[in-house]
Design an enzyme around this catalytic site. Structure first.
Site, mmCIF file in Angstrom:
data_model
loop_
_atom_site.group_PDB
_atom_site.id
_atom_site.type_symbol
_atom_site.label_atom_id
_atom_site.label_comp_id
_atom_site.label_asym_id
_atom_site.label_seq_id
_atom_site.Cartn_x
_atom_site.Cartn_y
_atom_site.Cartn_z
ATOM 1 N N ALA A 131 15.001 28.687 119.921
ATOM 2 C CA ALA A 131 14.436 27.828 118.872
ATOM 3 C C ALA A 131 15.573 27.072 118.200
ATOM 4 C CB ALA A 131 13.678 28.661 117.841
ATOM 5 N N ILE A 135 19.556 23.512 110.425
ATOM 6 C CA ILE A 135 20.995 23.762 110.271
ATOM 7 C C ILE A 135 21.533 24.759 111.290
ATOM 8 C CG2 ILE A 135 20.924 23.268 107.800
ATOM 9 C CD1 ILE A 135 21.293 26.328 107.373
ATOM 10 N N GLN A 137 20.546 27.134 115.303
ATOM 11 C CA GLN A 137 19.609 27.421 116.373
ATOM 12 C C GLN A 137 19.656 28.909 116.690
ATOM 13 O OE1 GLN A 137 21.079 24.634 119.276
ATOM 14 N NE2 GLN A 137 22.065 26.236 120.486
ATOM 15 N N LYS A 152 21.091 33.830 115.133
ATOM 16 C CA LYS A 152 21.033 32.513 114.501
ATOM 17 C C LYS A 152 22.450 31.993 114.309
ATOM 18 C CE LYS A 152 18.688 30.323 110.554
ATOM 19 N NZ LYS A 152 17.841 30.620 109.374
ATOM 20 N N ASP A 281 10.072 28.072 102.437
ATOM 21 C CA ASP A 281 10.086 27.147 103.571
ATOM 22 C C ASP A 281 8.862 27.411 104.446
ATOM 23 O OD1 ASP A 281 10.882 25.185 105.277
ATOM 24 O OD2 ASP A 281 12.606 26.249 106.114
#
Length: 450
Positions: A131, A135, A137, A152, A281
């Protein structure tokens, strides 16, 4: 797309070209219309091409531009249908996808942050990203203890990119504003800019995710992956499978949509009450639908749980959501115009220099709070569009009154998250027992003597 474009001149040029392209397409459309093509066909073609260029550019730039696109995408339900059609596919793509960072860059970050022997921390590591976001991946891997994990990795230069993009976007916020009628885009961009340093700090993100994972451990409705390891620019958490919420929006059954919507509303209101934090978010890419816990999964959507990802942006609310929201909502539903107005004045929603008619304020609020008035409310794109149009129309009393209201800084993020969540519920077309969640989790919604 190779590396994250970091040179300000390159990124600025890409963004600055957008309004020029829009203008060029409008001129092209007028030319074709004169040539005899129907106005409706021209408009549809221009909207489709504009959407493709806008969201392709935002996605390629990642950084603040993509973050803005993701934030806007949850308001797709507010667009008039003739505009929403061409935009919907591009918006949905943007929620879950972006061009990947080169493998060499990923390895360089891991070596710098985890050490030269970083591979020894993993039994396996997939170079192809699972994904991509604004800022960083995510890569799928197996931790040295055998756990499947999500790694991440932050894009190098992400901070500079975020600030550069948001500064440039704010310069033509008026152009982007019509994407969502009734919404002032500039404060949204300003608020995102103010949150940049927090979102870049994976230490803060890990802290927020740990808090949620601990509180929701064993919860029958909400699942938060545990944090496995954290260092600057790298965050390792337990891997979570599941059906992306975007797939339910696109192809879900009514039962699946309703369950997903109920869980989303439950998390919105229970999260702050239980953790003192508001997940800020709420775009569909951050949610998964998982089967029920072992022994409770009957194979139907009724046993689904909501998996929650990405705690990079949170609002810290030690006492949960402000009691003012619940009290104001309760009094509005019972038609108490004067007490509602007094509370709004006390909290700064009405500035001291402004005098409004309490009954007019109540009339403004009632359509917005309608979902809390009934036992179960069907959220639809049509309802969202009607609300947006009512507030956006300069000729309407709602528009005139809305311009005189003020949003105190302490409520900025709460307001955006609530609107975003409602936008997702409308995309789902979910029927939700919202009042149940408010009574359970929202301070002030139930009177103390009840």
């Amino acid at each position: 797309m190779s590396d994250l474009p970091r040179k300000a001149v390159t990124r600025t040029a890409k963004l600055a070209a957008l309004p020029l392209s829009f203008a060029g397409r409008t001129a092209l459309g007028l030319g074709k219309r004169i040539g005899g093509r129907p106005a409706e066909a021209i408009a549809a073609e221009l909207q489709k091409r504009t959407a493709e260029q806008l969201f392709s550019t935002l996605g390629q730039l990642k950084g603040g531009a993509m973050k803005f696109g993701q934030a806007m995408s949850v308001f797709e339900s507010a667009l008039p249908e003739e505009i929403a059609g061409p935009y919907r596919a591009a918006l949905t793509r943007l929620q879950d996808a972006a061009p990947p960072m080169p493998t060499r860059t990923v390895h360089a970050v891991l070596e710098e942050r985890l050490g030269e022997g970083w591979r020894e921390l993993f039994l396996g590591f997939e170079d192809k990203p699972a994904a991509a976001a604004s800022i960083g991946q995510v890569h799928r891997a197996v931790w040295h203890d055998g756990r499947e994990v999500a790694v991440k990795v932050q894009y190098p230069g992400a901070g500079e990119a975020l600030l550069a993009d948001l500064t440039q976007l704010s310069r033509f916020a008026r152009l982007l504003g019509p994407l969502v009628p009734g919404m002032d885009v500039k404060p949204l961009i300003t608020e995102m800019r103010d949150r940049v340093s927090e979102e870049l700090d994976y230490g803060l993100e890990a802290e927020a995710q740990r808090a949620h994972a601990e509180v929701f451990a064993g919860d029958p409705d909400v699942v938060v992956p545990a944090v496995v390891h954290q260092s600057e620019q790298v965050l390792v958490t337990e891997w979570m499978d599941g059906v992306p919420l975007s797939e339910v929006i696109a192809d879900g059954t009514p039962e699946q949509r309703d369950r997903a919507g109920q869980l989303l509303a439950r998390f919105l209101f229970s999260g702050p009450a239980r953790t003192g934090l508001l997940h800020a978010d709420p775009h569909p890419g951050n949610f998964r639908l998982l089967p029920g816990p072992e022994g409770a999964d009957d194979g139907s959507a009724a046993s689904w749980r909501l998996g929650v990802l990405d705690f990079g942006t949170v609002d810290r609310l030690p006492g949960g959501l402000p009691e003012t929201i619940g009290a104001c909502l309760r009094m509005a539903l019972s038609g108490q115009a004067e007490p509602v107005y007094a509370l709004l004045c006390a909290e700064g929603f009405v500035k001291e220099s402004v005098v409004l008619d309490p009954d007019a304020v109540l009339d403004y609020l009632l359509p917005i709070v309608e979902p809390a008035e009934v036992e179960a409310f069907a959220f639809t794109r049509g309802w969202m569009r009607a609300q947006a149009a009512r507030i956006a129309d300069p000729r309407s009393p709602a528009h005139q009154l809305g311009r005189q209201l003020n949003l105190p800084p302490a409520y900025l993020l709460i307001h955006r998250v609530t609107l975003s969540t409602i936008g997702v519920l409308c995309q789902l077309g979910a029927t939700v027992r919202l009042r149940d969640e408010l009574e359970e989790w929202l301070p002030g919604f139930v009177a103390e003597d009840e």
